[in-house]
Design a protein around this motif. Structure first.
Motif, short mmCIF file in Angstrom:
data_model
loop_
_atom_site.label_atom_id
_atom_site.label_comp_id
_atom_site.label_asym_id
_atom_site.label_seq_id
_atom_site.Cartn_x
_atom_site.Cartn_y
_atom_site.Cartn_z
N GLY A 33 0.79 -1.22 0.00
CA GLY A 33 0.00 0.00 0.00
C GLY A 33 0.82 1.27 0.00
N GLU A 34 2.15 1.16 0.24
CA GLU A 34 3.01 2.34 0.25
C GLU A 34 3.27 2.79 -1.19
N LEU A 35 3.07 4.08 -1.48
CA LEU A 35 3.29 4.58 -2.83
C LEU A 35 4.78 4.75 -3.11
N LYS A 36 5.18 4.40 -4.33
CA LYS A 36 6.59 4.43 -4.71
C LYS A 36 6.87 5.59 -5.67
N ARG A 37 8.13 5.92 -5.76
CA ARG A 37 8.60 6.83 -6.79
C ARG A 37 8.69 6.05 -8.11
N SER A 38 8.85 6.79 -9.22
CA SER A 38 8.94 6.09 -10.50
C SER A 38 9.77 6.89 -11.51
N ILE A 39 10.43 6.14 -12.41
CA ILE A 39 11.24 6.74 -13.46
C ILE A 39 10.90 6.07 -14.78
N VAL A 40 10.52 6.87 -15.77
CA VAL A 40 10.36 6.37 -17.14
C VAL A 40 11.71 6.53 -17.82
N PHE A 41 12.28 5.41 -18.30
CA PHE A 41 13.63 5.45 -18.85
C PHE A 41 13.61 5.14 -20.35
N PRO B 123 -4.12 7.63 -14.07
CA PRO B 123 -4.29 7.34 -12.62
C PRO B 123 -4.48 5.87 -12.31
N GLU B 124 -5.26 5.15 -13.13
CA GLU B 124 -5.50 3.74 -12.84
C GLU B 124 -4.26 2.87 -13.03
N VAL B 125 -3.38 3.29 -13.96
CA VAL B 125 -2.14 2.52 -14.17
C VAL B 125 -1.16 2.80 -13.03
N LEU B 126 -1.05 4.07 -12.63
CA LEU B 126 -0.20 4.40 -11.49
C LEU B 126 -0.66 3.68 -10.23
N LYS C 234 -2.19 0.81 -10.15
CA LYS C 234 -1.84 -0.61 -10.30
C LYS C 234 -0.40 -0.87 -9.85
N TYR C 235 0.49 0.06 -10.15
CA TYR C 235 1.90 -0.13 -9.78
C TYR C 235 2.27 0.57 -8.47
N SER C 236 1.26 1.08 -7.76
CA SER C 236 1.46 1.75 -6.47
C SER C 236 2.47 2.90 -6.57
N VAL C 237 2.28 3.74 -7.60
CA VAL C 237 3.20 4.86 -7.85
C VAL C 237 2.56 6.17 -7.41
N ASP C 238 3.35 6.98 -6.72
CA ASP C 238 2.93 8.32 -6.30
C ASP C 238 2.89 9.23 -7.53
N PRO C 239 1.74 9.77 -7.90
CA PRO C 239 1.65 10.61 -9.11
C PRO C 239 2.45 11.90 -9.03
#
Length: 407
Positions: free
Chosen positions: A102-110, A171-174, A176-181
């Motif tokens: 349930g913890e939101l993660k950071r994310s990087i598009v590479f 929003p729904e994809v973020l 799914k991957y538990s990513v902080d927008p």
């Protein structure tokens, strides 16, 4: 016995001749660099030979030869790696599994580099980089497998990057991957840095894009096609990995233009003073004003009075900011997020990055610039065995450190 000895001597001499190339004394681990460059040149020579004998297109063969290290996704105890498709675009996703549920993660598009024709998101080199970034930053990394030249050309590769990124930013994809927008970055190296920078500009200006990028991080990015005689291009004309002529050919293949124009580009005939359309844009990459004295050295601008202005009519992409993010207007740059740019001294693209640093700072953007005096183009992906480079490891770790502190 004498014949065998002579043959061994001849092979050894030819190998030494093929591998050895003069490099500046300040380059980190020059012999490793020579071996990597010789391997790349060998792949290019063999692909050209196969093309000559009608065995296939030289770029398809080259792409195949430089992606022999592709592998299936390999997960570990702390990282889940999967191949999937985002709105028709293939991606490889790296997800840390150590965060509490349930913890939101950071994310990087590479976006990986390779002159729009080499490498792969599934290659061992880029897989190792994305895995380390994901684990060390504790972030979901989405590595985009855009399509390649010669099957597609500009702007298809950039559109693949935009399509996959916009899909991920739903929003729904973020969720799914538990990513902080609010904690998403876009990043890329070399040609991937070109597309990451262009995509960041496009997404920032898109009024329909509600979720915005927090950061952009560019690793020795390709940022302009208007001047192939900046000080770094002049200084590193014949530098290993990406010499000037090879970079020009990458550009021409990407834009689907005949390689016959390579010489005109090399001497800046495509941006001569009798081409009014490019004169105004050249002011946005005037390195006499954008580069510090230490990088200008004693080099002089190469500006042709009479050139080949018809080139602009033959491929108008020369004036497209999606091709050259460096020439975007100030109004666009002012909208961009906090930025990281990594440059290397022994790299034709050094000044592209440094000029972008200056233009972004003049637009009021917070920019961090890391420069490596002993670095060379591509060093960040040469940070693991068997191509381990100490400057590559330092550059990679500095890039990751900035992401950890700012994302």
């Amino acid at each position: 016995m004498k014949v065998v000895f002579a043959l061994i001597t001849a092979v050894a001499a030819f190998t030494a001749y093929y591998v050895y190339s003069p490099v500046p004394s300040t380059v980190s681990e020059p012999w490793k660099l020579m071996l990597v460059d010789a391997t790349l040149r060998c792949a290019q020579d063999l692909s050209d030979l196969a093309h000559y004998f009608g065995l296939g297109h030289r770029l398809r063969i080259l792409h195949f030869m430089t992606t022999l290290d592709k592998n299936d996704p390999v997960s570990s105890g702390n990282l889940k790696v999967t191949d999937t498709v985002f709105d028709g675009v293939e991606v490889r996703v790296f997800e840390p599994t150590s965060e509490p549920h349930g913890e939101l993660k950071r994310s990087i598009v590479f976006v990986h580099g390779g002159g729009w024709v080499l490498a792969s998101a599934r290659a061992r080199s880029y897989g190792s980089l994305c895995q380390k970034v994901s684990e060390d930053v504790n972030a979901v990394v989405v590595s985009i497998e855009y399509r390649f030249v010669p099957d597609v050309h500009f702007p298809t590769q950039l559109n693949d990057v935009l399509t996959a990124t916009k899909y991920f930013l739903r929003p729904e994809v973020l969720q799914k991957y538990s990513v902080d927008p609010d904690r998403i970055a876009i990043s890329g190296d070399s040609a991937g840095g070109n597309m990451a920078a262009a995509a960041c500009q496009q997404l920032t200006e898109d009024p329909n894009q509600t979720i915005k990028l927090k950061l952009q991080a560019l690793i020795y990015p390709v940022l302009q096609i208007l001047d192939f005689n900046t000080p770094s291009y002049q200084q590193n004309t014949d530098m290993l990995i990406v010499p000037r002529l090879r970079m020009i050919k990458y550009w021409l293949d990407y834009l689907n233009v005949s390689l016959a124009f390579a010489y005109s580009m090399q001497v800046n005939n495509h941006t001569s003073l009798d081409s009014g359309e490019t004169v105004a844009l050249r002011e946005r990459l005037n390195w006499n004003t954008l580069l510090p004295v230490s990088f200008k050295k004693n080099y002089k601008p190469v500006v042709q009075s009479i050139g080949n202005p018809s080139l602009v009519q033959k491929f108008p992409a020369l004036l497209d900011t999606r091709v050259s993010p460096l020439i975007a207007p100030k109004e666009t740059l002012q909208l961009l997020p906090k930025t990281y740019i990594l440059t290397c001294e022994h790299d034709i693209l050094r000044d592209d990055g440094i000029m972008y640093v200056k233009r972004l700072q003049e637009a009021g953007i917070d920019v961090t610039h890391d420069h490596y005096d002993d670095g060379f183009h591509g060093c960040v992906i040469f940070a693991t065995w068997p191509t381990y480079s100490s400057v590559g490891a330092r550059a990679r770790d500095g890039y990751i450190k900035w992401l950890k502190e700012n994302l």
